[in-house]
Scaffold this motif. Sequence first.
Motif, mmCIF file in Angstrom:
data_model
loop_
_atom_site.group_PDB
_atom_site.id
_atom_site.type_symbol
_atom_site.label_atom_id
_atom_site.label_comp_id
_atom_site.label_asym_id
_atom_site.label_seq_id
_atom_site.Cartn_x
_atom_site.Cartn_y
_atom_site.Cartn_z
ATOM 1 N N SER A 285 33.920 40.550 34.115
ATOM 2 C CA SER A 285 32.304 38.979 34.197
ATOM 3 C C SER A 285 32.862 37.489 34.571
ATOM 4 O O SER A 285 32.168 36.600 34.561
ATOM 5 N N LEU A 286 34.051 37.947 34.888
ATOM 6 C CA LEU A 286 35.072 36.879 35.813
ATOM 7 C C LEU A 286 34.315 36.350 36.800
ATOM 8 O O LEU A 286 34.587 34.660 37.238
ATOM 9 N N TYR A 287 33.817 37.522 37.901
ATOM 10 C CA TYR A 287 32.939 36.994 38.852
ATOM 11 C C TYR A 287 32.034 36.132 39.073
ATOM 12 O O TYR A 287 31.257 35.865 40.061
ATOM 13 N N LEU B 58 39.133 27.900 32.365
ATOM 14 C CA LEU B 58 39.238 29.300 32.812
ATOM 15 C C LEU B 58 40.789 28.180 33.359
ATOM 16 O O LEU B 58 41.899 29.455 33.704
ATOM 17 N N ALA B 59 40.857 27.331 34.333
ATOM 18 C CA ALA B 59 41.850 26.376 34.340
ATOM 19 C C ALA B 59 42.677 26.806 33.377
ATOM 20 O O ALA B 59 43.932 26.513 33.766
ATOM 21 N N ASP B 60 42.274 26.167 32.149
ATOM 22 C CA ASP B 60 43.984 26.133 30.805
ATOM 23 C C ASP B 60 44.057 27.477 30.841
ATOM 24 O O ASP B 60 45.766 27.977 30.278
ATOM 25 N N ALA B 61 43.907 28.276 31.101
ATOM 26 C CA ALA B 61 44.286 29.399 30.473
ATOM 27 C C ALA B 61 44.950 30.411 31.464
ATOM 28 O O ALA B 61 46.024 30.906 31.490
ATOM 29 N N CYS B 62 44.323 29.827 33.018
ATOM 30 C CA CYS B 62 45.407 30.528 33.853
ATOM 31 C C CYS B 62 46.790 29.534 34.004
ATOM 32 O O CYS B 62 47.779 30.240 34.049
ATOM 33 N N TYR C 52 31.976 30.446 29.638
ATOM 34 C CA TYR C 52 33.248 29.164 30.503
ATOM 35 C C TYR C 52 32.993 27.918 30.780
ATOM 36 O O TYR C 52 32.119 28.101 31.907
ATOM 37 N N THR C 53 33.636 27.048 31.422
ATOM 38 C CA THR C 53 33.551 26.246 31.698
ATOM 39 C C THR C 53 34.634 25.824 33.156
ATOM 40 O O THR C 53 35.723 27.434 32.695
ATOM 41 N N LEU C 54 34.892 25.294 33.953
ATOM 42 C CA LEU C 54 35.802 26.158 34.839
ATOM 43 C C LEU C 54 37.191 25.437 34.796
ATOM 44 O O LEU C 54 38.168 25.922 34.961
ATOM 45 N N ASP C 55 36.568 24.267 33.792
ATOM 46 C CA ASP C 55 37.926 23.545 32.664
ATOM 47 C C ASP C 55 38.842 24.322 32.199
ATOM 48 O O ASP C 55 40.413 24.749 31.881
#
Length: 241
Positions: A58-60, A27-31, A22-25
């Motif tokens: 896995s997120l760490y 992750l951010a979109d999901a949050c 995953y990209t940081l974007d």
Amino acid sequence: MTVSDSIWLRSDTGRPGPRPAYTLDQLADACVRIADEDGIRALSMRRLADALGTAPASLYRYVSGKTDLVDLMVDRAGAEYRFAPLTGDVRADVLDVAEQSRAIHRRHPWLSQVTASTLGPNSMRYLDHLVGALAPAGLDPTATMTGVALLSGWVTNFTAQEAAGMSAGAAGGGAAHIAAMLEHGDYPHLTALMTGASAGGSAGDVADADSRSGADDGSDANDRAFRAGIDALLFGIAPTR
């Protein structure tokens, strides 16, 4: 927090493990989706993992905890700004940013409930644009950054009240309540203010206007109050704008 702790500045070079999925974007979109749908309290590492179809551990690989998630989603919301070229008119340029910020906060009410621990690229663009908007006022760096903080804080606090269902007319009990209280005590300055606001009428006239503004959920009154707040802040920040 040190500079090296920022999620935006951490080096991923040489980190063991598989290639990031995953990209940081992403992750951010999901949050953001989680917080928009169920509120910021619903956000957790486990909830995010469930949304992505992966294991929490896995997120760490990407973040160190919820603080990073908040930093990511706050910055992601900042991607929604559409900055127009600056005109050199301080009020017009600041109001354009403030109105956009208010709209973004309305779309994402949780923004008023969190504070990012560090600035990401979109937040930096917001800061850069607002600094540019204030530049014609000729302020020193401290005054400029103080102005940015005051204007941003006004938007955050105002939209938090809106999210709670409060109209401008209801702030402090509303004009109707204040007008009624004036009949039961000696409040000369408030009386003068209320009388002046009603263009020479009585405090009760202001109360009537307040009641009428509630007929459309106070949206017009809120718009006027929002802009009045920006104007009042600008008068203090850049009185010669």
